[in-house]
Design an enzyme around this catalytic site. Structure first.
Site, PDB file in Angstrom:
ATOM      1  N   SER A 113       0.945  -1.336  -0.049  1.00  0.00           N
ATOM      2  CA  SER A 113       0.236  -0.229   0.028  1.00  0.00           C
ATOM      3  C   SER A 113       0.972   1.514  -0.040  1.00  0.00           C
ATOM      4  O   SER A 113       1.724   1.476  -1.001  1.00  0.00           O
ATOM      5  CB  SER A 113      -0.849   0.001   1.175  1.00  0.00           C
ATOM      6  OG  SER A 113      -1.999   1.057   1.164  1.00  0.00           O
ATOM      7  N   MET A 123      -0.067   1.196   5.312  1.00  0.00           N
ATOM      8  CA  MET A 123      -0.896   1.477   6.391  1.00  0.00           C
ATOM      9  C   MET A 123      -1.833   0.487   6.744  1.00  0.00           C
ATOM     10  O   MET A 123      -2.423  -0.051   5.425  1.00  0.00           O
ATOM     11  CB  MET A 123      -1.281   2.871   6.203  1.00  0.00           C
ATOM     12  CG  MET A 123      -2.221   3.104   7.609  1.00  0.00           C
ATOM     13  SD  MET A 123      -1.312   3.246   9.102  1.00  0.00           S
ATOM     14  CE  MET A 123      -0.642   4.647   9.075  1.00  0.00           C
ATOM     15  N   ASP A 129      -4.002  -4.838   5.716  1.00  0.00           N
ATOM     16  CA  ASP A 129      -4.775  -5.721   4.638  1.00  0.00           C
ATOM     17  C   ASP A 129      -3.410  -6.521   4.191  1.00  0.00           C
ATOM     18  O   ASP A 129      -2.212  -6.120   4.025  1.00  0.00           O
ATOM     19  CB  ASP A 129      -4.985  -4.754   3.562  1.00  0.00           C
ATOM     20  CG  ASP A 129      -5.895  -5.299   2.445  1.00  0.00           C
ATOM     21  OD1 ASP A 129      -6.283  -6.263   2.910  1.00  0.00           O
ATOM     22  OD2 ASP A 129      -5.548  -4.809   1.377  1.00  0.00           O
TER      23      ASP A 129
END
Length: 342
Positions: A161, A281, A284
């Site tokens: 991410s 962050m 996931d």
């Protein structure tokens, strides 16, 4: 609680004022200054010492990318780029930006306010925690050479991410055409994943494309999940691997989700896979990586010292999902080492 000091660099008066009004509604944010161009922004940075800067790419007197290249070596600062649909945004990421959002083509003030609240604010808050020193500004340094993979009947799954566009570049540039097929989820707005795949394809030895349902997972090829409202899953067809890209609700706040991909890899490829979780962050991909490890896959997590945001890899490590924790520069080598022992 100390508020995050934000500098807005935007040449449109209307858009600039809407950003100021809506960002200041959040109790965690304080817009300390605005600027119309990079020269004005430079003075405001020195005067107000912002924690985060939002930056338009297209600006008068000097474009945002050139400004970043001049600014970052002298005054490292977390920057969130606001960009129209253009591959220039990846030049901005290479120049040192933490993250980007797609400038909305909105027809109402309500849509614009929704964009600021649900997208830009989130990115600003994440950027305020980023380690600027870990942002790679030279994504394609000298290529490493590793032992050829003996068995290509495996696959590699990657998830990332915030900071991931450059982190993925850093890893993939060291893979040769003998690397098993790669499936990848990078959290990114719709439209940009196709440009990102083309960028990687042009600069790496492997072939890279935005994934479509039915695409085969082949050695020396990488499939990137399209940004938007669809998840990518691995499926097995006639003894080989393919991907399925289908609409679905957000998982962990994301679509596509790394967890969705990793869970499918755990079920379908089991011990024939290598899972890699990179900077980002949130959490996931952490549970999906754990599922992969429990299914017999080998797993790698990026270490804290090289992450822009040590979120996803940390959650995965704390869950026991990470078998090898590596510096970003060592992940490609570890991948080859694992594959040659599988």
């Amino acid at each position: 609680m100390q508020r995050i000091k934000v500098l807005i660099v935007e040449d449109s008066i209307v858009f600039r004022e809407l950003l100021v009004q809506n960002l200041n509604k959040d109790p965690a944010i304080q817009v300390v200054a605005t600027a119309r161009d990079p020269f004005e922004a430079r003075d405001k940075i020195l005067a107000y010492k912002p924690d985060v800067m939002t930056l338009d790419v297209e600006l008068p007197r000097m474009n945002g990318i050139e400004f970043l290249r001049k600014l970052m070596p002298q005054y490292p600062l977390p920057v969130v780029v606001i960009s129209s649909l253009s591959d220039k945004v990846f030049d901005a990421m290479s120049a040192g930006a933490v993250d980007f959002v797609a400038k909305p083509a909105v027809s109402s003030r309500m849509q614009l306010e929704d964009f600021i609240k649900n997208e830009l604010l989130v990115k600003i808050k994440i950027a305020s925690t980023a380690k600027i020193s870990n942002i790679k500004r030279t994504a394609f340094a000298q290529e490493q050479q590793y032992l050829s993979v003996k068995n290509s009947n495996h696959l590699v799954a990657i998830g990332a991410s915030t900071g991931g566009t450059e982190a993925i570049c850093s890893v993939v540039k060291d893979y040769g055409t003998d690397i098993p097929g790669i499936v990848c989820v990078q959290h990114m707005p719709p439209g940009f994943t196709q440009m990102y795949a083309k960028r990687l394809n042009d600069q790496c030895r492997i072939q890279v494309k935005e994934a479509e349902t039915g695409d085969r997972v082949l050695p020396g090829h990488m499939l990137i999940a399209p940004g938007g409202d669809r998840h990518m899953r691995l499926v097995k067809v006639n003894g080989g691997y393919q991907v399925e890209v289908k609409a679905g609700p957000k998982v962990n706040g994301h679509c596509p989700s790394v967890d969705v991909l990793f869970d499918s890899v755990a079920k379908v490829a089991r011990s024939d896979a290598v899972g890699i979780i990179l900077t980002g962050m949130g959490g996931d991909g952490a549970k999906g990586l754990l599922a992969m490890r429990k299914a017999g896959a080998r797993t790698i997590g990026q270490d804290e010292s090289t992450c822009v945001v040590y979120g996803m890899p940390k959650v995965a490590y704390d869950l026991g999902a990470v078998e090898y924790q590596e510096k970003l520069s060592d992940i490609a080598g570890r991948t080859y080492s694992i594959l040659n022992r599988m």
